[in-house]
Design an enzyme around this catalytic site. Structure first.
Site, PDB file in Angstrom:
ATOM      1  N   ASP A  60      -2.789  -3.517   5.365  1.00  0.00           N
ATOM      2  CA  ASP A  60      -1.409  -3.323   4.937  1.00  0.00           C
ATOM      3  C   ASP A  60      -0.318  -4.335   5.007  1.00  0.00           C
ATOM      4  O   ASP A  60      -0.498  -5.130   5.621  1.00  0.00           O
ATOM      5  CB  ASP A  60      -0.995  -1.988   6.043  1.00  0.00           C
ATOM      6  CG  ASP A  60      -0.115  -0.921   5.199  1.00  0.00           C
ATOM      7  OD1 ASP A  60      -0.639   0.020   5.265  1.00  0.00           O
ATOM      8  OD2 ASP A  60       1.153  -1.653   5.437  1.00  0.00           O
ATOM      9  N   TYR A  89       7.402   5.578 -11.469  1.00  0.00           N
ATOM     10  CA  TYR A  89       6.112   6.105 -10.449  1.00  0.00           C
ATOM     11  C   TYR A  89       4.947   6.749 -11.223  1.00  0.00           C
ATOM     12  O   TYR A  89       4.165   6.446 -11.022  1.00  0.00           O
ATOM     13  CB  TYR A  89       6.812   6.854  -9.203  1.00  0.00           C
ATOM     14  CG  TYR A  89       5.615   7.152  -8.224  1.00  0.00           C
ATOM     15  CD1 TYR A  89       5.195   6.639  -7.453  1.00  0.00           C
ATOM     16  CD2 TYR A  89       5.392   8.785  -8.174  1.00  0.00           C
ATOM     17  CE1 TYR A  89       4.396   6.885  -6.391  1.00  0.00           C
ATOM     18  CE2 TYR A  89       4.448   9.201  -7.362  1.00  0.00           C
ATOM     19  CZ  TYR A  89       3.943   8.294  -6.437  1.00  0.00           C
ATOM     20  OH  TYR A  89       2.970   8.607  -5.655  1.00  0.00           O
ATOM     21  N   LYS A 140       1.114   6.066 -12.035  1.00  0.00           N
ATOM     22  CA  LYS A 140      -0.121   6.595 -11.550  1.00  0.00           C
ATOM     23  C   LYS A 140      -0.878   7.151 -12.499  1.00  0.00           C
ATOM     24  O   LYS A 140      -2.006   7.244 -12.694  1.00  0.00           O
ATOM     25  CB  LYS A 140       0.605   7.888 -10.575  1.00  0.00           C
ATOM     26  CG  LYS A 140       1.298   7.405  -9.328  1.00  0.00           C
ATOM     27  CD  LYS A 140       0.232   6.647  -8.525  1.00  0.00           C
ATOM     28  CE  LYS A 140       0.867   6.418  -7.299  1.00  0.00           C
ATOM     29  NZ  LYS A 140      -0.172   5.684  -6.170  1.00  0.00           N
ATOM     30  N   SER A 175      -1.413  10.471  -8.282  1.00  0.00           N
ATOM     31  CA  SER A 175      -0.384  11.379  -7.759  1.00  0.00           C
ATOM     32  C   SER A 175      -0.290  12.615  -8.926  1.00  0.00           C
ATOM     33  O   SER A 175      -0.707  12.254  -9.950  1.00  0.00           O
ATOM     34  CB  SER A 175       1.038  10.937  -7.772  1.00  0.00           C
ATOM     35  OG  SER A 175       2.056  12.032  -7.500  1.00  0.00           O
ATOM     36  N   ASP A 232      -0.723  -8.116   1.422  1.00  0.00           N
ATOM     37  CA  ASP A 232      -0.145  -7.693   0.271  1.00  0.00           C
ATOM     38  C   ASP A 232      -0.945  -7.810  -0.884  1.00  0.00           C
ATOM     39  O   ASP A 232      -1.440  -8.541  -1.415  1.00  0.00           O
ATOM     40  CB  ASP A 232       1.290  -8.526  -0.109  1.00  0.00           C
ATOM     41  CG  ASP A 232       2.051  -7.960  -1.083  1.00  0.00           C
ATOM     42  OD1 ASP A 232       1.646  -7.430  -1.979  1.00  0.00           O
ATOM     43  OD2 ASP A 232       3.167  -8.614  -1.187  1.00  0.00           O
ATOM     44  N   VAL A 233      -1.182  -6.428  -1.426  1.00  0.00           N
ATOM     45  CA  VAL A 233      -2.350  -6.163  -2.508  1.00  0.00           C
ATOM     46  C   VAL A 233      -1.654  -6.887  -4.020  1.00  0.00           C
ATOM     47  O   VAL A 233      -2.659  -7.011  -4.734  1.00  0.00           O
ATOM     48  CB  VAL A 233      -2.627  -4.808  -2.863  1.00  0.00           C
ATOM     49  CG1 VAL A 233      -3.090  -4.014  -1.623  1.00  0.00           C
ATOM     50  CG2 VAL A 233      -1.215  -4.018  -3.219  1.00  0.00           C
TER      51      VAL A 233
HETATM   52  N1  LIG Z   1       2.604  11.544   0.229  1.00  0.00           N
HETATM   53  C1  LIG Z   1       2.640  12.010  -0.701  1.00  0.00           C
HETATM   54  O1  LIG Z   1       3.311  13.192  -0.919  1.00  0.00           O
HETATM   55  C2  LIG Z   1       2.112  11.466  -2.023  1.00  0.00           C
HETATM   56  C3  LIG Z   1       1.785  12.089  -2.840  1.00  0.00           C
HETATM   57  C4  LIG Z   1       1.141  11.571  -4.036  1.00  0.00           C
HETATM   58  C5  LIG Z   1       0.823  10.238  -4.043  1.00  0.00           C
HETATM   59  N2  LIG Z   1       0.810   9.528  -2.935  1.00  0.00           N
HETATM   60  C6  LIG Z   1       0.292   8.162  -2.744  1.00  0.00           C
HETATM   61  O2  LIG Z   1      -0.738   7.993  -1.811  1.00  0.00           O
HETATM   62  C7  LIG Z   1      -0.534   6.616  -1.429  1.00  0.00           C
HETATM   63  C8  LIG Z   1      -0.317   6.489   0.244  1.00  0.00           C
HETATM   64  O3  LIG Z   1       1.000   7.239   0.215  1.00  0.00           O
HETATM   65  P1  LIG Z   1       1.490   7.709   1.741  1.00  0.00           P
HETATM   66  O4  LIG Z   1       2.427   8.887   1.501  1.00  0.00           O
HETATM   67  O5  LIG Z   1       0.517   7.692   2.756  1.00  0.00           O
HETATM   68  O6  LIG Z   1       2.705   6.666   1.995  1.00  0.00           O
HETATM   69  P2  LIG Z   1       3.070   5.559   3.467  1.00  0.00           P
HETATM   70  O7  LIG Z   1       4.258   5.046   2.999  1.00  0.00           O
HETATM   71  O8  LIG Z   1       2.830   6.595   4.427  1.00  0.00           O
HETATM   72  O9  LIG Z   1       1.792   4.706   3.380  1.00  0.00           O
HETATM   73  C9  LIG Z   1       1.772   3.621   2.207  1.00  0.00           C
HETATM   74  C10 LIG Z   1       1.109   2.220   2.863  1.00  0.00           C
HETATM   75  O10 LIG Z   1       1.163   1.262   1.989  1.00  0.00           O
HETATM   76  C11 LIG Z   1       1.772   0.039   2.335  1.00  0.00           C
HETATM   77  N3  LIG Z   1       2.070  -0.721   1.385  1.00  0.00           N
HETATM   78  C12 LIG Z   1       2.860  -0.534   0.251  1.00  0.00           C
HETATM   79  N4  LIG Z   1       2.939  -1.385  -0.492  1.00  0.00           N
HETATM   80  C13 LIG Z   1       1.944  -2.298  -0.118  1.00  0.00           C
HETATM   81  C14 LIG Z   1       1.373  -3.619  -0.587  1.00  0.00           C
HETATM   82  N5  LIG Z   1       1.998  -4.247  -1.514  1.00  0.00           N
HETATM   83  N6  LIG Z   1       0.237  -4.112  -0.087  1.00  0.00           N
HETATM   84  C15 LIG Z   1      -0.167  -3.553   0.897  1.00  0.00           C
HETATM   85  N7  LIG Z   1       0.158  -2.477   1.641  1.00  0.00           N
HETATM   86  C16 LIG Z   1       1.152  -1.730   0.923  1.00  0.00           C
HETATM   87  C17 LIG Z   1       2.642   0.531   2.963  1.00  0.00           C
HETATM   88  O11 LIG Z   1       2.996  -0.490   4.079  1.00  0.00           O
HETATM   89  C18 LIG Z   1       2.242   1.850   3.879  1.00  0.00           C
HETATM   90  O12 LIG Z   1       1.717   1.429   5.009  1.00  0.00           O
HETATM   91  C19 LIG Z   1       0.488   6.180  -2.268  1.00  0.00           C
HETATM   92  O13 LIG Z   1      -0.060   5.540  -3.308  1.00  0.00           O
HETATM   93  C20 LIG Z   1       1.165   7.183  -2.736  1.00  0.00           C
HETATM   94  O14 LIG Z   1       1.933   6.908  -4.015  1.00  0.00           O
HETATM   95  C21 LIG Z   1       1.551  10.028  -1.983  1.00  0.00           C
END
Ligand SMILES: NC(=O)c1ccc[n+]([C@@H]2O[C@H](COP(=O)([O-])OP(=O)(O)OC[C@H]3O[C@@H](n4cnc5c(N)ncnc54)[C@H](O)[C@@H]3O)[C@@H](O)[C@H]2O)c1
Length: 252
Positions: free
Chosen positions: A32, A150, A154, A137, A58-59
């Site tokens: 992360d 976004y 996705k 998503s 950082d990915v």
């Molecule tokens: N929560 C929702 O409702 C939801 C819905 C659809 C899709 N998603 C997707 O699920 C995934 C996780 O989301 P979440 O809700 O758990 O969010 P979150 O913010 O709780 O967790 C995401 C994590 O990704 C890390 N991150 C962001 N950019 C990064 C990078 N460049 N390199 C490494 N780490 C990085 C952040 O630091 C964070 O810890 C995301 O891809 C998001 O788009 C979430």
């Protein structure tokens, strides 16, 4: 013991997935870019310390991704699973979406997932295969307002998954997408106003948000070479029925 890399593994869906995979006996590298979230996760997952590596990554950095994958393969592997959960989004009308924001979102959500998947698949190809789960998503499947950048990112993840599944099948690497609906995570807590929440409650047939554990269990199924041995190239919406729905009965 199988080894998985979970990006975005310190928060939300990634953290829930890390926890579940550890319970199921995987070794996990939770990667992360947020050091504070990694520290927090270290406290929450301390029981599994010898099975777990928490790594700042950082990915979007090709060099850092390649180093992480090489280190994992040589000293914690072989790599059998990858979960691309690192990602972010913004709710912004089309006309207000700047090219810069559009690029930033694609850099993390699409190129980041590509870099991690490519490096890990190269390693998996040498060690008998594995499984990759990309997190897209429902906004990559249908036209949710405010999701120009976004949703496009996705949608790209869903298309990339299908091509990867086809090209990597001969190497015994399965690739699938999970497309969550609204899930109670720190990301959502920060951006979902009461109005947004009301909108989701009205349009999701199950009338509630999902929990990170409900996404983690789907990811664990797709990673599992016994239970999901013939599943590849699929997009599984885990969304309380949102993308399947049409007219809903009024609440009452
Ligand atoms: N929560 C929702 O409702 C939801 C819905 C659809 C899709 N998603 C997707 O699920 C995934 C996780 O989301 P979440 O809700 O758990 O969010 P979150 O913010 O709780 O967790 C995401 C994590 O990704 C890390 N991150 C962001 N950019 C990064 C990078 N460049 N390199 C490494 N780490 C990085 C952040 O630091 C964070 O810890 C995301 O891809 C998001 O788009 C979430």
């Amino acid at each position: 013991m199988r080894t998985a890399i979970v990006t975005g593994g310190a928060s939300g869906i990634g953290l829930a997935t890390t926890r579940l995979l550890l319970e199921e006996g995987w070794r996990v590298v939770a990667a992360d870019r947020n050091p504070a979230a990694l520290d927090d996760a270290r406290g929450k997952l301390s029981a599994a310390a010898d099975q777990l590596r928490l790594v700042e990554l950082d990915v979007t950095s090709e060099e850092a991704v390649d180093t992480l994958v090489a280190d994992t393969a040589s000293s914690f592997g072989p790599i059998g699973g990858v979960v691309n959960s690192a990602g972010f989004g913004r709710d912004i009308p089309f006309f207000d979406t700047t090219p810069d924001l559009f690029r930033q979102i694609h850099e993390v959500n699409v190129i980041g997932a590509f870099l991690v998947s490519r490096a890990a698949a190269l390693a998996m190809r040498e060690t008998g295969g594995g499984a990759i789960v990309n997190i897209a998503s429902v906004s990559g499947m249908i036209g949710n307002i405010g999701r120009t950048a976004y949703g496009a990112s996705k949608g790209a993840v869903i298309a990339m998954t299908k091509v990867m599944a086809v090209e990597l099948a001969p190497h015994a690497i399965r690739v699938n997408t999970v497309a969550p609906g609204p899930i109670e995570t720190p990301l959502v807590a920060a951006v979902h106003t009461p109005e947004i929440r009301e909108g989701w409650h009205r349009t999701v047939p199950m009338r509630r948000y999902g929990m990170p554990d409900e996404i983690a269990s789907t990811i664990s199924f797709l990673l599992d070479d016994r239970r999901a041995s013939y599943v590849t190239g699929q997009t599984l919406a885990v969304d309380g029925g949102f993308v399947a729905s049409g007219l809903l009965a009024p609440e009452g």
